[in-house]
Scaffold this motif. Structure first.
Motif, PDB file in Angstrom:
ATOM      1  N   LEU A  71      -4.864  30.801 -12.102  1.00 18.95           N
ATOM      2  CA  LEU A  71      -5.303  31.053 -10.731  1.00 18.95           C
ATOM      3  C   LEU A  71      -5.339  32.552 -10.447  1.00 18.95           C
ATOM      4  CD1 LEU A  71      -6.075  29.178  -8.382  1.00 18.95           C
ATOM      5  CD2 LEU A  71      -3.711  29.285  -7.609  1.00 18.95           C
ATOM      6  N   SER A  72      -4.314  33.258 -10.909  1.00 16.50           N
ATOM      7  CA  SER A  72      -4.266  34.699 -10.719  1.00 16.50           C
ATOM      8  C   SER A  72      -5.400  35.390 -11.472  1.00 16.50           C
ATOM      9  CB  SER A  72      -2.907  35.234 -11.194  1.00 16.50           C
ATOM     10  OG  SER A  72      -2.832  36.631 -11.035  1.00 16.50           O
ATOM     11  N   ARG A  73      -5.655  34.981 -12.701  1.00 17.12           N
ATOM     12  CA  ARG A  73      -6.722  35.604 -13.491  1.00 17.12           C
ATOM     13  C   ARG A  73      -8.095  35.330 -12.895  1.00 17.12           C
ATOM     14  NH1 ARG A  73      -4.216  33.217 -17.914  1.00 17.12           N
ATOM     15  NH2 ARG A  73      -6.127  32.075 -18.445  1.00 17.12           N
ATOM     16  N   ALA A  74      -8.214  34.208 -12.202  1.00 20.53           N
ATOM     17  CA  ALA A  74      -9.488  33.869 -11.561  1.00 20.53           C
ATOM     18  C   ALA A  74      -9.705  34.629 -10.254  1.00 20.53           C
ATOM     19  CB  ALA A  74      -9.559  32.373 -11.297  1.00 20.53           C
ATOM     20  N   GLY A  75      -8.695  35.401  -9.829  1.00 22.75           N
ATOM     21  CA  GLY A  75      -8.848  36.228  -8.645  1.00 22.75           C
ATOM     22  C   GLY A  75      -8.167  35.718  -7.393  1.00 22.75           C
ATOM     23  N   PHE A  76      -7.448  34.610  -7.494  1.00 27.59           N
ATOM     24  CA  PHE A  76      -6.738  34.079  -6.339  1.00 27.59           C
ATOM     25  C   PHE A  76      -5.397  34.799  -6.177  1.00 27.59           C
ATOM     26  CE2 PHE A  76      -9.609  30.689  -7.527  1.00 27.59           C
ATOM     27  CZ  PHE A  76     -10.028  30.153  -6.318  1.00 27.59           C
ATOM     28  N   ARG A  77      -4.955  34.931  -4.962  1.00 28.38           N
ATOM     29  CA  ARG A  77      -3.644  35.517  -4.682  1.00 28.38           C
ATOM     30  C   ARG A  77      -2.681  34.511  -4.081  1.00 28.38           C
ATOM     31  NH1 ARG A  77      -5.200  38.024  -7.922  1.00 28.38           N
ATOM     32  NH2 ARG A  77      -5.994  40.161  -7.946  1.00 28.38           N
ATOM     33  N   TYR A  78      -3.196  33.380  -3.687  1.00 30.86           N
ATOM     34  CA  TYR A  78      -2.374  32.345  -3.059  1.00 30.86           C
ATOM     35  C   TYR A  78      -2.758  30.983  -3.624  1.00 30.86           C
ATOM     36  CZ  TYR A  78      -1.480  35.996   0.395  1.00 30.86           C
ATOM     37  OH  TYR A  78      -1.121  37.175   1.005  1.00 30.86           O
ATOM     38  N   PHE A  79      -1.806  30.049  -3.582  1.00 26.94           N
ATOM     39  CA  PHE A  79      -2.112  28.647  -3.808  1.00 26.94           C
ATOM     40  C   PHE A  79      -1.621  27.871  -2.597  1.00 26.94           C
ATOM     41  CE2 PHE A  79       2.181  29.051  -5.330  1.00 26.94           C
ATOM     42  CZ  PHE A  79       2.789  27.812  -5.179  1.00 26.94           C
ATOM     43  N   THR A  80      -1.879  26.578  -2.592  1.00 24.90           N
ATOM     44  CA  THR A  80      -1.695  25.796  -1.368  1.00 24.90           C
ATOM     45  C   THR A  80      -0.745  24.636  -1.585  1.00 24.90           C
ATOM     46  OG1 THR A  80      -4.029  26.281  -0.907  1.00 24.90           O
ATOM     47  CG2 THR A  80      -2.951  24.678   0.522  1.00 24.90           C
ATOM     48  N   VAL A  81       0.170  24.449  -0.640  1.00 23.53           N
ATOM     49  CA  VAL A  81       0.956  23.227  -0.537  1.00 23.53           C
ATOM     50  C   VAL A  81       0.700  22.648   0.851  1.00 23.53           C
ATOM     51  CG1 VAL A  81       2.733  24.015  -2.167  1.00 23.53           C
ATOM     52  CG2 VAL A  81       3.032  24.421   0.290  1.00 23.53           C
ATOM     53  N   TYR A  82       1.000  21.369   1.000  1.00 22.99           N
ATOM     54  CA  TYR A  82       0.709  20.690   2.267  1.00 22.99           C
ATOM     55  C   TYR A  82       1.977  20.111   2.877  1.00 22.99           C
ATOM     56  CZ  TYR A  82      -4.315  21.090   1.664  1.00 22.99           C
ATOM     57  OH  TYR A  82      -5.581  21.592   1.550  1.00 22.99           O
ATOM     58  N   ASP A  83       2.049  20.211   4.185  1.00 20.47           N
ATOM     59  CA  ASP A  83       3.134  19.606   4.953  1.00 20.47           C
ATOM     60  C   ASP A  83       2.505  19.014   6.208  1.00 20.47           C
ATOM     61  OD1 ASP A  83       5.636  18.867   5.885  1.00 20.47           O
ATOM     62  OD2 ASP A  83       6.029  20.811   6.799  1.00 20.47           O
ATOM     63  N   GLY A  84       2.713  17.708   6.411  1.00 20.39           N
ATOM     64  CA  GLY A  84       2.087  17.060   7.564  1.00 20.39           C
ATOM     65  C   GLY A  84       0.579  17.142   7.527  1.00 20.39           C
TER      66      GLY A  84
ATOM     67  N   LYS B 121      -1.207  19.564   6.618  1.00 24.27           N
ATOM     68  CA  LYS B 121      -1.690  20.905   6.933  1.00 24.27           C
ATOM     69  C   LYS B 121      -1.434  21.837   5.749  1.00 24.27           C
ATOM     70  CE  LYS B 121      -0.922  20.438  11.915  1.00 24.27           C
ATOM     71  NZ  LYS B 121      -2.349  20.213  12.178  1.00 24.27           N
ATOM     72  N   PRO B 122      -2.421  22.669   5.396  1.00 26.15           N
ATOM     73  CA  PRO B 122      -2.244  23.573   4.254  1.00 26.15           C
ATOM     74  C   PRO B 122      -1.377  24.775   4.596  1.00 26.15           C
ATOM     75  CG  PRO B 122      -4.393  23.920   5.253  1.00 26.15           C
ATOM     76  CD  PRO B 122      -3.766  22.759   5.995  1.00 26.15           C
ATOM     77  N   HIS B 123      -0.532  25.147   3.630  1.00 21.79           N
ATOM     78  CA  HIS B 123       0.285  26.353   3.744  1.00 21.79           C
ATOM     79  C   HIS B 123       0.066  27.178   2.484  1.00 21.79           C
ATOM     80  CE1 HIS B 123       2.600  24.864   7.252  1.00 21.79           C
ATOM     81  NE2 HIS B 123       2.402  23.677   6.691  1.00 21.79           N
ATOM     82  N   PHE B 124      -0.178  28.459   2.659  1.00 20.97           N
ATOM     83  CA  PHE B 124      -0.489  29.335   1.544  1.00 20.97           C
ATOM     84  C   PHE B 124       0.789  29.992   1.028  1.00 20.97           C
ATOM     85  CE2 PHE B 124      -4.478  29.007   3.820  1.00 20.97           C
ATOM     86  CZ  PHE B 124      -5.385  28.838   2.799  1.00 20.97           C
ATOM     87  N   LEU B 125       0.999  29.884  -0.273  1.00 17.36           N
ATOM     88  CA  LEU B 125       2.145  30.526  -0.921  1.00 17.36           C
ATOM     89  C   LEU B 125       1.625  31.591  -1.884  1.00 17.36           C
ATOM     90  CD1 LEU B 125       4.378  27.420  -1.783  1.00 17.36           C
ATOM     91  CD2 LEU B 125       4.659  29.030   0.109  1.00 17.36           C
ATOM     92  N   PRO B 126       2.252  32.752  -1.900  1.00 19.13           N
ATOM     93  CA  PRO B 126       1.793  33.806  -2.814  1.00 19.13           C
ATOM     94  C   PRO B 126       2.066  33.420  -4.261  1.00 19.13           C
ATOM     95  CG  PRO B 126       3.837  34.455  -1.751  1.00 19.13           C
ATOM     96  CD  PRO B 126       3.403  33.184  -1.074  1.00 19.13           C
ATOM     97  N   ILE B 127       1.123  33.770  -5.135  1.00 19.23           N
ATOM     98  CA  ILE B 127       1.297  33.481  -6.557  1.00 19.23           C
ATOM     99  C   ILE B 127       2.348  34.400  -7.146  1.00 19.23           C
ATOM    100  CG2 ILE B 127       0.152  33.512  -8.811  1.00 19.23           C
ATOM    101  CD1 ILE B 127      -2.447  32.773  -7.309  1.00 19.23           C
ATOM    102  N   GLU B 128       2.263  35.685  -6.865  1.00 18.03           N
ATOM    103  CA  GLU B 128       3.202  36.663  -7.435  1.00 18.03           C
ATOM    104  C   GLU B 128       4.413  36.811  -6.533  1.00 18.03           C
ATOM    105  OE1 GLU B 128       2.809  37.737 -10.361  1.00 18.03           O
ATOM    106  OE2 GLU B 128       0.710  37.202 -10.715  1.00 18.03           O
TER     107      GLU B 128
END
Length: 269
Positions: free
Chosen positions: A247-260, A262-269
């Motif tokens: 994901l990082s090599r593809a240019g993303f800085r965040y990934f997603t988890v869900y609660d209720g 709803k998406p929440h963004f968590l930093p990769i690094e």
């Protein structure tokens, strides 16, 4: 571990017919490994809902996930479900989702109408093309239905076409269909899943692969979840770090988890 927020958002307990370990055992291993979050996402094949008796299994899974979240205070445990073929049984899917307050819903396609699971089919160059055309149609029908959060293992048929049966069908041949799926996910605000289970079967990268992941981002995709698709306690978290590296090599800085839901963004690094 290299990453702070390692999360496994696709795993199956013994409430799934093809898995063997309890929710508590799966979560115990996740907690021992220091994972940040997990989602219990047991199978519900919507087109087989009545004959396979999924309602009791999913209710058990839901309650056990809620209980595990109370037990493991340093591990965020989400109550989820993997809905297989929801577009083939929309009423079943909608009624199940209305009956419980899930945190996270995976949409997936394991078979096309009037066919068995891709696992049970045997492939040749002649039949693979027709099966893949029907598969992409079913993916689009699932996205149009839309009551899910992430679309799982979008290269699932290739697991058996290429990795098992040795029939070479380049994914590039279906680039327009992948683009159609990506654009529809983005328009609907749905996530794409990185599924790491192929790594346990000898693949060099998690699915859908680096080139497709880059293409999703190029088209404007931002929501990405990561899951091991574990069906036993020892596979919880397997390959997640590689998925984050991709994901990082593809240019993303965040990934997603869900609660209720709803998406929440968590930093990769």
């Amino acid at each position: 571990m290299k990453f702070r927020y390692i999360s496994d958002c696709h795993m199956h307990s013994n409430n799934s017919p093809d898995a063997q370990d309890s929710v508590v055992l799966m979560c115990e291993n996740a907690a021992r490994m220091g994972l940040y979050a997990v989602a219990v996402t047991d199978h519900c094949e919507c087109n087989l809902f009545q004959e396979e008796g999924y309602e009791k299994a999913i209710r058990n899974s839901y309650l056990q996930a809620r209980n595990a979240d109370n037990i493991y205070r340093d591990l965020h445990v989400s109550a989820g479900v993997e809905l297989g073929q929801p577009a083939q049984a929309k009423q079943v899917a909608d009624e199940l989702l209305a009956s419980m307050e899930f945190d996270f819903v995976i949409g997936s396609v394991h078979n096309v109408p009037n066919q068995e699971d891709f696992y049970f089919l045997h492939y040749t160059e002649e039949n693979a093309a027709a099966i893949l055309d029907a598969y992409f149609d079913e993916l689009m029908a699932t996205i149009q239905w839309g009551n899910f959060d992430t679309l799982a293992h979008i290269t699932y048929p290739w697991r058996y076409i290429e990795m098992r049966d040795g029939v070479s069908i380049p994914k590039e041949r279906y680039q327009e269909r992948f683009d159609q799926v990506f654009r529809a996910l983005i328009q609907k605000g749905k996530a794409l899943e990185i599924n790491t289970s192929d790594l346990r079967n000898g693949a060099m990268e998690a699915a859908p692969g680096m080139e497709l992941l880059k293409r999703y981002r190029e088209l404007g995709g931002k929501l990405v979840t990561i899951g091991s698709d574990a069906h036993r306690w020892m596979d919880v978290g397997a390959g997640i770090e590689m998925g984050l590296e991709m994901l990082s090599r593809a240019g993303f800085r965040y990934f997603t988890v869900y609660d209720g839901r709803k998406p929440h963004f968590l930093p990769i690094e």
